[in-house]
Write a protein that holds these residues in place. Sequence first.
Motif, PDB file in Angstrom:
ATOM      1  N   GLN A  20     -29.884 -38.019  -9.713  1.00  0.00           N
ATOM      2  CA  GLN A  20     -30.956 -38.145  -8.940  1.00  0.00           C
ATOM      3  C   GLN A  20     -31.898 -37.158  -9.888  1.00  0.00           C
ATOM      4  O   GLN A  20     -31.485 -36.343  -9.757  1.00  0.00           O
ATOM      5  CB  GLN A  20     -31.774 -38.289  -7.766  1.00  0.00           C
ATOM      6  CG  GLN A  20     -32.630 -37.935  -6.580  1.00  0.00           C
ATOM      7  CD  GLN A  20     -32.917 -38.359  -5.614  1.00  0.00           C
ATOM      8  OE1 GLN A  20     -31.790 -38.171  -5.109  1.00  0.00           O
ATOM      9  NE2 GLN A  20     -33.692 -37.483  -5.199  1.00  0.00           N
ATOM     10  N   ASP A  22     -36.570 -35.833 -10.104  1.00  0.00           N
ATOM     11  CA  ASP A  22     -37.079 -36.051  -9.996  1.00  0.00           C
ATOM     12  C   ASP A  22     -38.570 -35.996 -10.870  1.00  0.00           C
ATOM     13  O   ASP A  22     -38.235 -35.062 -11.867  1.00  0.00           O
ATOM     14  CB  ASP A  22     -37.264 -35.034  -8.613  1.00  0.00           C
ATOM     15  CG  ASP A  22     -36.480 -35.645  -7.155  1.00  0.00           C
ATOM     16  OD1 ASP A  22     -35.995 -36.740  -6.898  1.00  0.00           O
ATOM     17  OD2 ASP A  22     -35.203 -34.449  -7.317  1.00  0.00           O
ATOM     18  N   TYR A  23     -39.338 -36.651 -10.871  1.00  0.00           N
ATOM     19  CA  TYR A  23     -41.169 -36.308 -12.071  1.00  0.00           C
ATOM     20  C   TYR A  23     -42.077 -35.953 -10.803  1.00  0.00           C
ATOM     21  O   TYR A  23     -41.670 -36.499  -9.961  1.00  0.00           O
ATOM     22  CB  TYR A  23     -41.838 -37.449 -12.730  1.00  0.00           C
ATOM     23  CG  TYR A  23     -39.427 -37.648 -13.307  1.00  0.00           C
ATOM     24  CD1 TYR A  23     -39.267 -36.924 -14.556  1.00  0.00           C
ATOM     25  CD2 TYR A  23     -38.867 -38.718 -13.395  1.00  0.00           C
ATOM     26  CE1 TYR A  23     -38.010 -36.520 -15.735  1.00  0.00           C
ATOM     27  CE2 TYR A  23     -38.218 -38.750 -14.495  1.00  0.00           C
ATOM     28  CZ  TYR A  23     -37.299 -38.256 -15.202  1.00  0.00           C
ATOM     29  OH  TYR A  23     -36.382 -38.310 -15.710  1.00  0.00           O
ATOM     30  N   LYS A  44     -45.559 -38.313  -7.176  1.00  0.00           N
ATOM     31  CA  LYS A  44     -43.538 -37.512  -7.063  1.00  0.00           C
ATOM     32  C   LYS A  44     -42.899 -39.563  -7.155  1.00  0.00           C
ATOM     33  O   LYS A  44     -42.847 -40.513  -6.127  1.00  0.00           O
ATOM     34  CB  LYS A  44     -43.251 -37.287  -5.293  1.00  0.00           C
ATOM     35  CG  LYS A  44     -41.254 -36.651  -6.039  1.00  0.00           C
ATOM     36  CD  LYS A  44     -41.794 -35.375  -4.494  1.00  0.00           C
ATOM     37  CE  LYS A  44     -40.529 -35.728  -5.390  1.00  0.00           C
ATOM     38  NZ  LYS A  44     -38.970 -34.936  -3.757  1.00  0.00           N
ATOM     39  N   THR A  46     -39.310 -40.587  -7.781  1.00  0.00           N
ATOM     40  CA  THR A  46     -37.761 -40.189  -7.421  1.00  0.00           C
ATOM     41  C   THR A  46     -36.945 -41.327  -8.626  1.00  0.00           C
ATOM     42  O   THR A  46     -36.812 -42.869  -8.437  1.00  0.00           O
ATOM     43  CB  THR A  46     -36.760 -40.213  -6.141  1.00  0.00           C
ATOM     44  OG1 THR A  46     -37.451 -39.366  -5.298  1.00  0.00           O
ATOM     45  CG2 THR A  46     -35.895 -40.502  -5.717  1.00  0.00           C
ATOM     46  N   GLU A  48     -33.008 -43.105  -8.799  1.00  0.00           N
ATOM     47  CA  GLU A  48     -31.752 -42.816  -8.911  1.00  0.00           C
ATOM     48  C   GLU A  48     -31.185 -43.709 -10.298  1.00  0.00           C
ATOM     49  O   GLU A  48     -31.507 -44.534  -9.798  1.00  0.00           O
ATOM     50  CB  GLU A  48     -31.591 -43.684  -7.841  1.00  0.00           C
ATOM     51  CG  GLU A  48     -30.142 -43.594  -6.986  1.00  0.00           C
ATOM     52  CD  GLU A  48     -29.431 -43.705  -5.637  1.00  0.00           C
ATOM     53  OE1 GLU A  48     -29.442 -44.872  -5.720  1.00  0.00           O
ATOM     54  OE2 GLU A  48     -29.847 -42.888  -5.342  1.00  0.00           O
ATOM     55  N   TYR A  60     -36.938 -47.106  -9.010  1.00  0.00           N
ATOM     56  CA  TYR A  60     -37.651 -46.144  -9.279  1.00  0.00           C
ATOM     57  C   TYR A  60     -38.362 -46.193  -8.074  1.00  0.00           C
ATOM     58  O   TYR A  60     -38.492 -46.732  -6.671  1.00  0.00           O
ATOM     59  CB  TYR A  60     -38.202 -46.341 -10.274  1.00  0.00           C
ATOM     60  CG  TYR A  60     -38.089 -45.988 -11.596  1.00  0.00           C
ATOM     61  CD1 TYR A  60     -37.795 -44.961 -12.438  1.00  0.00           C
ATOM     62  CD2 TYR A  60     -37.410 -47.403 -12.011  1.00  0.00           C
ATOM     63  CE1 TYR A  60     -37.498 -45.290 -14.283  1.00  0.00           C
ATOM     64  CE2 TYR A  60     -37.043 -47.364 -13.906  1.00  0.00           C
ATOM     65  CZ  TYR A  60     -36.972 -46.733 -14.562  1.00  0.00           C
ATOM     66  OH  TYR A  60     -36.606 -45.980 -15.590  1.00  0.00           O
ATOM     67  N   ASN A  61     -38.683 -44.962  -7.395  1.00  0.00           N
ATOM     68  CA  ASN A  61     -39.263 -45.544  -5.641  1.00  0.00           C
ATOM     69  C   ASN A  61     -40.724 -43.941  -6.314  1.00  0.00           C
ATOM     70  O   ASN A  61     -40.544 -42.971  -7.169  1.00  0.00           O
ATOM     71  CB  ASN A  61     -38.921 -44.854  -4.441  1.00  0.00           C
ATOM     72  CG  ASN A  61     -37.857 -45.418  -4.295  1.00  0.00           C
ATOM     73  OD1 ASN A  61     -37.741 -46.681  -4.035  1.00  0.00           O
ATOM     74  ND2 ASN A  61     -36.091 -45.389  -3.787  1.00  0.00           N
TER      75      ASN A  61
END
Length: 179
Positions: A20, A22-23, A44, A46, A48, A60-61
């Motif tokens: 994972q 995170d950005y 944000k 995330t 995976e 991508y989420n």
Amino acid sequence: MMVLKDFTIPFIGLKEGKHQFDYQIDNSFFELFEFDEFNETAIKVTLELHKKATMLELTYNALGTVNVNCDVTNEPFEQPVEGNLNLIVKFGNEYNDENEEILIVPHGEYEINVAQYIYEMIVLAVPSKRIHPGIEDGTLQSEILEKLEELQPGTEKKETEEEIDPRWNTLKKLLTDNK
């Protein structure tokens, strides 16, 4: 200040399985793409990455808000943003991104840059018509809205007889007398 290198993932050193990343996306990210339609950005993302023996699966989420101007009143407001994107990365003889769900990279590649996909996902998650929520529920008070309501077709101003110059009434009689 963000740079595109921050979004490069060297997948060659990762073990098989899920990883994972995170950005935090703000306006400096969109400046990299010379995109300036958002006043402020707080999203944000995330990512995976599921590494398999012959391919990579990227999920991508994105969740957050962008501050945009209303298309009707030009008033700034916070637009919620939620986006999802699934991408499969396969290995082949040459680079090919013609399919939006499958990316083919050459066999010798050892890293992938995910910035372009994050950019596209967020921009496409924002509605093309941006309307302030105060317009929809009627709570927004704005000079522009008042002027638009005043100029709305079908709401003609009714002039009273007192406002018309009496000389015009005399001329109108000439039009009706000839018939």
